[in-house]
Design a protein around this motif. Structure first.
Motif, short mmCIF file in Angstrom:
data_model
loop_
_atom_site.label_atom_id
_atom_site.label_comp_id
_atom_site.label_asym_id
_atom_site.label_seq_id
_atom_site.Cartn_x
_atom_site.Cartn_y
_atom_site.Cartn_z
N HIS A 76 0.42 -6.95 -5.86
CA HIS A 76 -0.83 -6.69 -6.58
C HIS A 76 -1.37 -7.94 -7.27
CE1 HIS A 76 -1.29 -2.19 -6.64
NE2 HIS A 76 -0.11 -2.33 -6.03
N TRP A 97 -1.28 -9.24 -1.59
CA TRP A 97 -2.26 -8.16 -1.70
C TRP A 97 -2.99 -7.93 -0.38
CZ3 TRP A 97 -3.65 -3.94 -4.03
CH2 TRP A 97 -4.96 -3.48 -3.98
N VAL A 146 -3.19 -4.06 0.30
CA VAL A 146 -4.48 -3.40 0.06
C VAL A 146 -4.72 -2.25 1.02
CG1 VAL A 146 -5.82 -4.94 1.55
CG2 VAL A 146 -6.94 -3.84 -0.39
N HIS A 179 -3.61 0.99 -0.39
CA HIS A 179 -4.40 1.48 -1.52
C HIS A 179 -5.82 1.87 -1.14
CE1 HIS A 179 -1.90 0.99 -5.16
NE2 HIS A 179 -1.20 0.21 -4.35
N SER A 180 -6.21 1.65 0.09
CA SER A 180 -7.60 1.91 0.47
C SER A 180 -7.87 3.37 0.80
CB SER A 180 -7.99 1.03 1.66
OG SER A 180 -7.21 1.32 2.81
N ILE A 201 -9.68 1.66 -3.84
CA ILE A 201 -9.80 0.35 -4.46
C ILE A 201 -11.23 0.18 -4.95
CG2 ILE A 201 -7.93 -0.70 -3.15
CD1 ILE A 201 -9.95 -1.84 -1.22
N GLU A 215 -9.30 -7.98 3.89
CA GLU A 215 -8.94 -8.80 2.74
C GLU A 215 -8.47 -10.19 3.16
OE1 GLU A 215 -8.36 -9.88 -1.28
OE2 GLU A 215 -9.54 -8.31 -0.32
N ASN A 234 -14.25 -10.14 -3.13
CA ASN A 234 -13.31 -9.05 -3.41
C ASN A 234 -12.72 -9.19 -4.80
OD1 ASN A 234 -11.76 -6.75 -2.88
ND2 ASN A 234 -10.00 -8.01 -2.37
N ARG A 281 -11.30 -7.08 -6.81
CA ARG A 281 -10.90 -5.68 -6.80
C ARG A 281 -10.30 -5.20 -8.11
NH1 ARG A 281 -5.81 -4.89 -8.34
NH2 ARG A 281 -4.43 -6.45 -7.54
#
Length: 316
Positions: free
Chosen positions: A122, A128, A132, A135-136, A250, A266, A303, A305
């Motif tokens: 993270h 990440w 990511v 987490h999307s 995210i 990403e 990004n 985020r």
């Protein structure tokens, strides 16, 4: 314990080859249990009128991402990971026999390593870029656990298990312990379980704790990194209880179910930022700085985020 493994080796070799990734072996053996758990979760949520969490397209995307992740793990283990981890093991300070008690200690050590791997996933953009994908998803069901990146296999995250190898645990045992850790985590990706007994919530990672981890609410971002245990989060100040309703996803949410785009967006953004003109040391900082880091004088980064937008905060 090693004797039991030796007895199982002919069957393991038949299905997984002569030098198997024991993480994948363990997760493959558990797959029927995973699917049963998902079926039970769906039937329960349907019974209580909450099966809308199982959005057909997202569930299919999760499964496709899980399948491609597993395939890449197998290929990359054969090409690189096995050799890399054996090389790390060659620097060991001892050779530890894998007894049941020692394996329990290894599980505890892997959990500590996992906390730092997860935290780095993270807080360091390079890691990440793979994490990511997980987490999307904008929902939380057990199928979310399958939502993994193709590029976990190639981003060198194996360095986080190096302490256990250097201590003296063999590669197969480290990978098996990591597989046990991941197997437990499958079942914390759910909204079918509310809160568990307080003593359990205090020590272990639970569905409630992990829902927080998947939230893009301002107070939930970068919290609750534990895999099996939550004690490291409590100790290192990254624990957050579930209070507000969780807004999943995210901050800069990709609006696609294309698995290639989900795997690469990403990475594309990170390298695009790094290639923009400026001092070399600031350009390469995009690779190791936190994902939300903004290069001085470069305002159009793509990004950010970890900086919730007003809309995302309001939705939470």
């Amino acid at each position: 314990m090693e004797a039991l493994i030796q007895q199982a080796l002919p069957t393991i070799h038949l299905f997984f080859g002569p030098d198997p990734d024991w993480k994948q072996v363990f997760l493959s053996i558990l797959t029927p249990l995973f699917l049963l758990g998902t079926a039970v979760e769906y039937l329960y949520l349907k019974k209580v009128g909450r099966s809308f969490f199982f959005r057909k397209q997202e569930v299919m995307t999760n499964m496709l991402l899980g399948g491609t992740y597993q395939a890449m793990e197998v290929v990359w283990y054969a090409l690189f990971v096995s050799v890399f981890m054996e090389w790390l093991y060659s620097f060991r300070v001892a050779t530890i026999e894998v007894t049941p008690l020692n394996f329990l200690g290894l599980l505890f050590g892997i959990e500590f390593c996992y906390y730092w791997f997860h935290r780095a996933s993270h807080r360091i953009r390079w890691f990440w870029c793979a994490h990511v994908v997980h987490h999307s998803g904008e929902n939380m069901t057990t199928t979310t656990a399958m939502r993994q990146s193709l590029f976990y296999a190639v981003n060198l995250h194996q360095i986080f298990w190096a302490p256990m190898l250097i201590i003296g645990f063999p590669v197969w045992a480290v990978l098996l312990a990591y597989g046990v850790n991941l197997g437990y985590q499958y079942f914390v990706h759910t909204q079918a379980v509310d809160k568990l007994p307080r003593w359990f919530e205090f020590v272990f990672n639970t569905p409630s704790h992990h829902r927080v981890h998947h939230g893009r609410n301002a107070e939930y971002i970068d919290k609750n990194y534990g895999g099996v245990l939550i004690i490291w989060d409590r100790l290192f100040g990254t624990f957050e209880p579930e209070v507000a309703a969780v807004d999943y996803g995210i901050v800069r949410q990709p609006t696609t179910n294309n698995i290639w785009t989900l795997n690469t967006h990403e990475w594309r953004d990170m390298f695009s930022d790094a290639l923009k003109p400026g001092p070399l040391w600031q350009r390469i900082k995009h690779i190791w700085a936190p994902p939300e880091w903004v290069r001085p004088g470069l305002a159009d980064q793509s990004n950010l985020r970890d900086k919730p937008t007003p809309a995302a905060t309001a939705k939470a």
